[in-house]
Design a protein around this motif. Sequence first.
Motif, PDB file in Angstrom:
ATOM      1  N   LEU A 157       0.292  -1.078  -0.024  1.00  0.00           N
ATOM      2  CA  LEU A 157       0.001  -0.035  -0.245  1.00  0.00           C
ATOM      3  C   LEU A 157       0.797   1.243  -0.209  1.00  0.00           C
ATOM      4  N   TYR A 187       0.163   4.296  -2.795  1.00  0.00           N
ATOM      5  CA  TYR A 187       0.527   5.478  -2.698  1.00  0.00           C
ATOM      6  C   TYR A 187       1.701   6.610  -3.028  1.00  0.00           C
ATOM      7  N   LEU A 209      -3.240   7.222   5.036  1.00  0.00           N
ATOM      8  CA  LEU A 209      -3.929   6.251   4.120  1.00  0.00           C
ATOM      9  C   LEU A 209      -3.846   4.817   4.386  1.00  0.00           C
ATOM     10  N   GLU A 246      -6.679   3.644   6.964  1.00  0.00           N
ATOM     11  CA  GLU A 246      -7.796   3.661   6.359  1.00  0.00           C
ATOM     12  C   GLU A 246      -7.686   2.502   5.548  1.00  0.00           C
ATOM     13  N   THR A 247      -6.481   1.694   5.014  1.00  0.00           N
ATOM     14  CA  THR A 247      -7.788   1.150   4.000  1.00  0.00           C
ATOM     15  C   THR A 247      -6.669   0.371   4.537  1.00  0.00           C
ATOM     16  N   ALA A 257     -10.214  -0.858   6.476  1.00  0.00           N
ATOM     17  CA  ALA A 257     -11.467  -1.126   5.215  1.00  0.00           C
ATOM     18  C   ALA A 257     -10.733  -2.609   4.737  1.00  0.00           C
ATOM     19  N   VAL A 258      -9.928  -2.716   4.555  1.00  0.00           N
ATOM     20  CA  VAL A 258      -9.973  -4.489   4.304  1.00  0.00           C
ATOM     21  C   VAL A 258     -10.377  -5.188   5.687  1.00  0.00           C
ATOM     22  N   VAL A 266     -10.232  -0.687  -3.582  1.00  0.00           N
ATOM     23  CA  VAL A 266     -10.209  -0.324  -1.714  1.00  0.00           C
ATOM     24  C   VAL A 266      -9.593   0.541  -1.276  1.00  0.00           C
ATOM     25  N   ALA A 267      -8.028   0.673  -1.797  1.00  0.00           N
ATOM     26  CA  ALA A 267      -7.035   1.608  -1.557  1.00  0.00           C
ATOM     27  C   ALA A 267      -7.940   3.014  -3.142  1.00  0.00           C
ATOM     28  N   ARG A 268      -7.787   2.284  -3.814  1.00  0.00           N
ATOM     29  CA  ARG A 268      -8.221   3.828  -4.466  1.00  0.00           C
ATOM     30  C   ARG A 268      -9.620   4.558  -4.697  1.00  0.00           C
ATOM     31  N   TYR A 269     -10.200   4.257  -3.676  1.00  0.00           N
ATOM     32  CA  TYR A 269     -11.710   4.647  -2.835  1.00  0.00           C
ATOM     33  C   TYR A 269     -11.265   5.173  -1.952  1.00  0.00           C
ATOM     34  N   LYS A 270     -10.760   4.627  -0.569  1.00  0.00           N
ATOM     35  CA  LYS A 270      -9.659   5.333   0.326  1.00  0.00           C
ATOM     36  C   LYS A 270      -9.123   6.919  -0.102  1.00  0.00           C
TER      37      LYS A 270
END
Length: 178
Positions: free
Chosen positions: A34, A38, A51, A54-55, A58-59, A79-83
Amino acid sequence: MRVSEDQLRAWMTGGLDGDAVAHAALLKALVPILRAFYRRRLSDSGEIEDLVQETLIAVHTRRASYDRDRPFTAWLFSVARYKMIDSFRRERRHCNIEGLDEIFGTEGFEEASNARVDVDRLLDGLPAKQAGAIRKTRLDGLSTAEAADAAGISESDVKISVHRGLKALAARIRGEGR
């Protein structure tokens, strides 16, 4: 150490099946992946670390949405892109709508993820030193000096490893190897 798509998927499915050790191993392995994702898109190291965290959350919280029949990294990078998009919205950053595909890589994203899996499989067939040098310099974007420092070898050793590794890959792709 680079983790393969198969290993990430195994840890993810293990976690989904209740294996806490596999789930913990997955989250730990995702941190450098990740960060690299980023880092290619952002320059603020604080924002990158936020980020990443946060990712990871979310995972963990959205793991039930993962489809076991699809590549794990495609799901992860979605998921990373949406974060990242959520972060931009929170900060009220404005971007040119026409350039979003370029920024977020939405078009052809799954194909790119699958291509990365193919590249990983090719590199896994090389000696570790050659594969590591190619990954660091050609995929992760490190300079020869940075790759040498990370691996604890000389710059010329990195250059030779990259050259020999790319030569071996080219031969394998042409059908001359293995």
